[in-house]
Design a protein around this motif. Structure first.
Motif, PDB file in Angstrom:
ATOM      1  N   PHE A  61       0.847  -1.190   0.000  1.00  0.00           N
ATOM      2  CA  PHE A  61       0.000   0.000   0.000  1.00  0.00           C
ATOM      3  C   PHE A  61       0.886   1.245   0.000  1.00  0.00           C
ATOM      4  CE2 PHE A  61      -2.388  -3.362   2.044  1.00  0.00           C
ATOM      5  CZ  PHE A  61      -3.636  -3.272   1.442  1.00  0.00           C
ATOM      6  N   LYS A  62       0.577   2.190  -0.859  1.00  0.00           N
ATOM      7  CA  LYS A  62       1.381   3.401  -0.975  1.00  0.00           C
ATOM      8  C   LYS A  62       1.232   4.245   0.285  1.00  0.00           C
ATOM      9  CE  LYS A  62       2.198   7.397  -3.965  1.00  0.00           C
ATOM     10  NZ  LYS A  62       1.738   8.138  -5.169  1.00  0.00           N
ATOM     11  N   VAL A  63       2.356   4.527   0.923  1.00  0.00           N
ATOM     12  CA  VAL A  63       2.344   5.343   2.139  1.00  0.00           C
ATOM     13  C   VAL A  63       3.469   6.355   2.055  1.00  0.00           C
ATOM     14  CG1 VAL A  63       1.387   3.481   3.568  1.00  0.00           C
ATOM     15  CG2 VAL A  63       3.872   3.765   3.402  1.00  0.00           C
ATOM     16  N   SER A  64       3.399   7.378   2.884  1.00  0.00           N
ATOM     17  CA  SER A  64       4.458   8.381   2.950  1.00  0.00           C
ATOM     18  C   SER A  64       5.613   7.842   3.792  1.00  0.00           C
ATOM     19  CB  SER A  64       3.923   9.668   3.578  1.00  0.00           C
ATOM     20  OG  SER A  64       3.620   9.446   4.950  1.00  0.00           O
ATOM     21  N   GLU A  65       6.724   8.560   3.799  1.00  0.00           N
ATOM     22  CA  GLU A  65       7.884   8.157   4.603  1.00  0.00           C
ATOM     23  C   GLU A  65       7.552   8.189   6.091  1.00  0.00           C
ATOM     24  OE1 GLU A  65      11.648   7.028   5.896  1.00  0.00           O
ATOM     25  OE2 GLU A  65      10.566   6.749   4.010  1.00  0.00           O
ATOM     26  N   THR A  66       6.811   9.207   6.513  1.00  0.00           N
ATOM     27  CA  THR A  66       6.409   9.282   7.921  1.00  0.00           C
ATOM     28  C   THR A  66       5.533   8.100   8.290  1.00  0.00           C
ATOM     29  OG1 THR A  66       6.548  11.693   7.974  1.00  0.00           O
ATOM     30  CG2 THR A  66       5.157  10.648   9.625  1.00  0.00           C
ATOM     31  N   GLU A  67       4.602   7.755   7.413  1.00  0.00           N
ATOM     32  CA  GLU A  67       3.728   6.610   7.688  1.00  0.00           C
ATOM     33  C   GLU A  67       4.513   5.304   7.694  1.00  0.00           C
ATOM     34  OE1 GLU A  67      -0.695   7.771   6.158  1.00  0.00           O
ATOM     35  OE2 GLU A  67       0.786   7.325   4.614  1.00  0.00           O
ATOM     36  N   ARG A  68       5.497   5.192   6.817  1.00  0.00           N
ATOM     37  CA  ARG A  68       6.315   3.970   6.808  1.00  0.00           C
ATOM     38  C   ARG A  68       7.010   3.783   8.144  1.00  0.00           C
ATOM     39  NH1 ARG A  68      11.330   2.324   6.639  1.00  0.00           N
ATOM     40  NH2 ARG A  68      12.100   4.485   6.751  1.00  0.00           N
ATOM     41  N   ARG A  69       7.618   4.835   8.637  1.00  0.00           N
ATOM     42  CA  ARG A  69       8.300   4.760   9.927  1.00  0.00           C
ATOM     43  C   ARG A  69       7.306   4.508  11.048  1.00  0.00           C
ATOM     44  NH1 ARG A  69      10.587  10.420   9.769  1.00  0.00           N
ATOM     45  NH2 ARG A  69      11.102   9.993  11.958  1.00  0.00           N
ATOM     46  N   GLY A  70       6.131   5.126  10.958  1.00  0.00           N
ATOM     47  CA  GLY A  70       5.106   4.883  11.966  1.00  0.00           C
ATOM     48  C   GLY A  70       4.616   3.448  11.967  1.00  0.00           C
ATOM     49  N   MET A  71       4.499   2.844  10.780  1.00  0.00           N
ATOM     50  CA  MET A  71       4.073   1.455  10.682  1.00  0.00           C
ATOM     51  C   MET A  71       5.116   0.512  11.277  1.00  0.00           C
ATOM     52  SD  MET A  71       1.077   0.662   9.485  1.00  0.00           S
ATOM     53  CE  MET A  71       1.330  -0.996   8.813  1.00  0.00           C
ATOM     54  N   LEU A  72       6.402   0.827  11.099  1.00  0.00           N
ATOM     55  CA  LEU A  72       7.446   0.003  11.702  1.00  0.00           C
ATOM     56  C   LEU A  72       7.311   0.017  13.227  1.00  0.00           C
ATOM     57  CD1 LEU A  72      10.570   0.944   9.533  1.00  0.00           C
ATOM     58  CD2 LEU A  72       9.285  -1.201   9.492  1.00  0.00           C
ATOM     59  N   GLY A  73       7.036   1.206  13.777  1.00  0.00           N
ATOM     60  CA  GLY A  73       6.826   1.304  15.216  1.00  0.00           C
ATOM     61  C   GLY A  73       5.597   0.540  15.665  1.00  0.00           C
ATOM     62  N   ALA A  74       4.527   0.599  14.879  1.00  0.00           N
ATOM     63  CA  ALA A  74       3.307  -0.126  15.223  1.00  0.00           C
ATOM     64  C   ALA A  74       3.538  -1.636  15.207  1.00  0.00           C
ATOM     65  CB  ALA A  74       2.194   0.249  14.244  1.00  0.00           C
ATOM     66  N   GLY A  75       4.263  -2.121  14.195  1.00  0.00           N
ATOM     67  CA  GLY A  75       4.554  -3.545  14.126  1.00  0.00           C
ATOM     68  C   GLY A  75       5.432  -4.006  15.269  1.00  0.00           C
ATOM     69  N   ALA A  76       6.421  -3.175  15.640  1.00  0.00           N
ATOM     70  CA  ALA A  76       7.285  -3.517  16.762  1.00  0.00           C
ATOM     71  C   ALA A  76       6.496  -3.574  18.064  1.00  0.00           C
ATOM     72  CB  ALA A  76       8.414  -2.488  16.877  1.00  0.00           C
ATOM     73  N   ALA A  77       5.594  -2.624  18.269  1.00  0.00           N
ATOM     74  CA  ALA A  77       4.761  -2.635  19.465  1.00  0.00           C
ATOM     75  C   ALA A  77       3.871  -3.871  19.495  1.00  0.00           C
ATOM     76  CB  ALA A  77       3.900  -1.366  19.514  1.00  0.00           C
ATOM     77  N   ALA A  78       3.333  -4.240  18.346  1.00  0.00           N
ATOM     78  CA  ALA A  78       2.506  -5.437  18.271  1.00  0.00           C
ATOM     79  C   ALA A  78       3.312  -6.682  18.645  1.00  0.00           C
ATOM     80  CB  ALA A  78       1.930  -5.584  16.863  1.00  0.00           C
ATOM     81  N   GLY A  79       4.578  -6.733  18.205  1.00  0.00           N
ATOM     82  CA  GLY A  79       5.422  -7.880  18.522  1.00  0.00           C
ATOM     83  C   GLY A  79       5.704  -8.002  19.999  1.00  0.00           C
ATOM     84  N   LEU A  80       5.999  -6.889  20.659  1.00  0.00           N
ATOM     85  CA  LEU A  80       6.260  -6.934  22.095  1.00  0.00           C
ATOM     86  C   LEU A  80       4.992  -7.244  22.875  1.00  0.00           C
ATOM     87  CD1 LEU A  80       8.184  -6.630  24.421  1.00  0.00           C
ATOM     88  CD2 LEU A  80       7.829  -4.140  24.363  1.00  0.00           C
ATOM     89  N   ALA A  81       3.870  -6.668  22.452  1.00  0.00           N
ATOM     90  CA  ALA A  81       2.594  -6.952  23.112  1.00  0.00           C
ATOM     91  C   ALA A  81       2.258  -8.428  23.022  1.00  0.00           C
ATOM     92  CB  ALA A  81       1.486  -6.109  22.480  1.00  0.00           C
TER      93      ALA A  81
END
Length: 447
Positions: free
Chosen positions: A149-169
């Protein structure tokens, strides 16, 4: 905040916000589902020493276990080195580097290799945690989603953080600690906007939902303890001081063994992981509390009292096996091993306090140490407090945990300690020939 982040937060961006949250929700569901299967397979496979013991015993059992773990370690190391070197170790530093634009998440390789070799290495008995791989897996799912899905650079970095949080949770059934981990640990890399912050929250929550649906709802280390008396708070300060020094020492040991292993691998490529596997495999059947990630070690020590000598011996052995296992080059994290090591230290400290006052509660000091050593090593004291509370469910420990974690963090800072993931990222970038000062700051808008 950079210009792209400001543009994304304009009033007309409601649809974009909904879209981003939906993508983060997808990352959370995928991470929670796959991560839960990852954990269940490890728990199931770690029973292999008991199965082996039904067929052989004595010296043959020890030799067979040592060879099994050695082979598992060597296979994992070979696959990682051959196909995805970044899949070795925890993966948290890789995600932080990717959020800075310094590393690339090659999810096509990382997802299968981190999943399969992570199961093999952790189930073999190596002193590695499952949380590092699930954090890396979660961020890899996010990277895959942003590729589709086409996303901006800010959204890409935000998604990486979201995925990392999901992994720790998912790893610890601890959504609040996972959210705070992104806030506290990745504050320099994570792009704070309304949508990215909401994305982290929804990803962590949905990953936890999937974890509870698949694996159960109880905290991983459920414990009950009476609230320690207020006059014992100075003892928790002393414990925090001890853990501050121990955390800095542990970080230094992790870095030194990593460098030593790299030098030895340059001469004899697979000797170091082979030796580590042999030793850990032998300990798996002769002294099981001295190895494995540590989840069962924490609950076992909390439920059954052990002598001061046994606790100190376990602490020393687990200190060595943890640093050696992490340096072997297989996938695996350090959170769970830190929690197990700190439980040994905290229970031993609590046993000494109990000799002085009848109101000393060794288990309370063991639980406080879990957060304290995490804070001293990772340098995220708020996460240390919340993670311990979510894991144990013992909210009577709020005050002692705050005192221990804050003290450990301050002592680690005052004696010159640095966060372990900062050090690991710097080593990773040096190996890749990347200068973060020249490439990272301006590129990501973090200057």
């Amino acid at each position: 905040m950079d210009n792209s982040a400001e543009e994304l937060e304009q009033p007309g961006s409601r649809n974009a916000q909904i879209r981003f949250v939906a993508l983060a929700a997808l990352a959370g569901i995928l991470t929670g589902s796959v991560g839960s299967v990852f954990h269940l397979l490890i728990d199931w496979l770690q029973a292999w020493p008991r199965v082996l013991a039904t067929h052989v015993d004595g010296v043959v059992l020890v030799a067979a276990a040592a060879l099994i773990t050695m082979c598992a370690t060597l296979v994992s190391v070979y696959v990682v080195r051959r196909y995805a070197p970044e899949a070795g170790g925890s993966g948290v530093q890789e995600i932080e580097g990717a959020m800075q634009g310094l590393r690339t998440v090659r999810w096509q390789r990382v997802l299968p290799i981190k999943f399969l070799t992570g199961i093999v290495s952790i189930a073999s008995g190596l002193v590695l945690g499952r949380e590092g791989p699930t954090i890396h897996i979660g961020a890899s799912f996010s990277a895959a989603i942003t590729d589709f899905f086409k996303v901006s650079e800010t959204e890409r970095r935000g998604m990486l953080g979201a995925g990392a949080a999901a992994g720790l949770a998912c790893a610890f059934n601890a959504p609040l600690a996972a959210i705070l981990f992104i806030v506290e640990e990745t504050h320099r890399q994570f792009p704070y906007t309304f949508r990215t912050y909401m994305g982290v929250i929804i990803a962590a929550v949905l990953a936890t939902v999937m974890t509870q649906v698949i694996g159960g709802t109880a905290p991983d280390f459920s414990m009950a303890v009476a609230s320690p008396e207020l006059y014992l708070l100075p003892a928790f300060v002393v414990l925090g001081v001890l853990l501050g020094f121990l955390g800095v020492s542990l970080n230094a040991a992790l870095m030194w063994t990593g460098s030593f292993a790299a030098r030895l691998n340059g001469r004899v490529p697979y000797l170091y992981p082979a030796v580590v596997g042999l030793v850990v495999g032998g300990l798996f059947v002769t002294m099981p509390l001295a190895v494995t990630g540590g989840e069962h070690v924490v609950t076992s020590l909390a439920a059954h009292s052990a002598s001061l000598q046994v606790l100190l011996a376990l602490a020393v052995i687990r200190y060595v096996t943890m640093t050696a296992s992490y340096s072997a080059g297989t996938p695996g994290g350090i959170f769970a091993p830190i929690l197990a090591l700190s439980m040994c230290v905290g229970l031993a400290f609590g046993g000494i306090v109990e000799l002085v006052t009848p109101h000393g509660i060794p288990l309370a000091f063991g639980m406080a140490a879990m957060g304290g050593l995490f804070s001293a090593s990772v340098r995220a004291p708020i996460v240390g407090v919340v993670l311990t509370l979510e894991l144990t469910g013992a909210y009577t420990m709020v005050m002692p945990l705050i005192v221990t974690c804050m003290t450990a963090n301050m002592v680690a800072e005052w004696i010159g300690g640095r966060p372990i993931y900062d050090q690991l990222l710097e080593r990773t970038l040096r190996k890749a020939g990347i200068d973060p000062a020249a490439k990272g700051e301006d590129k990501t808008g973090l200057a």
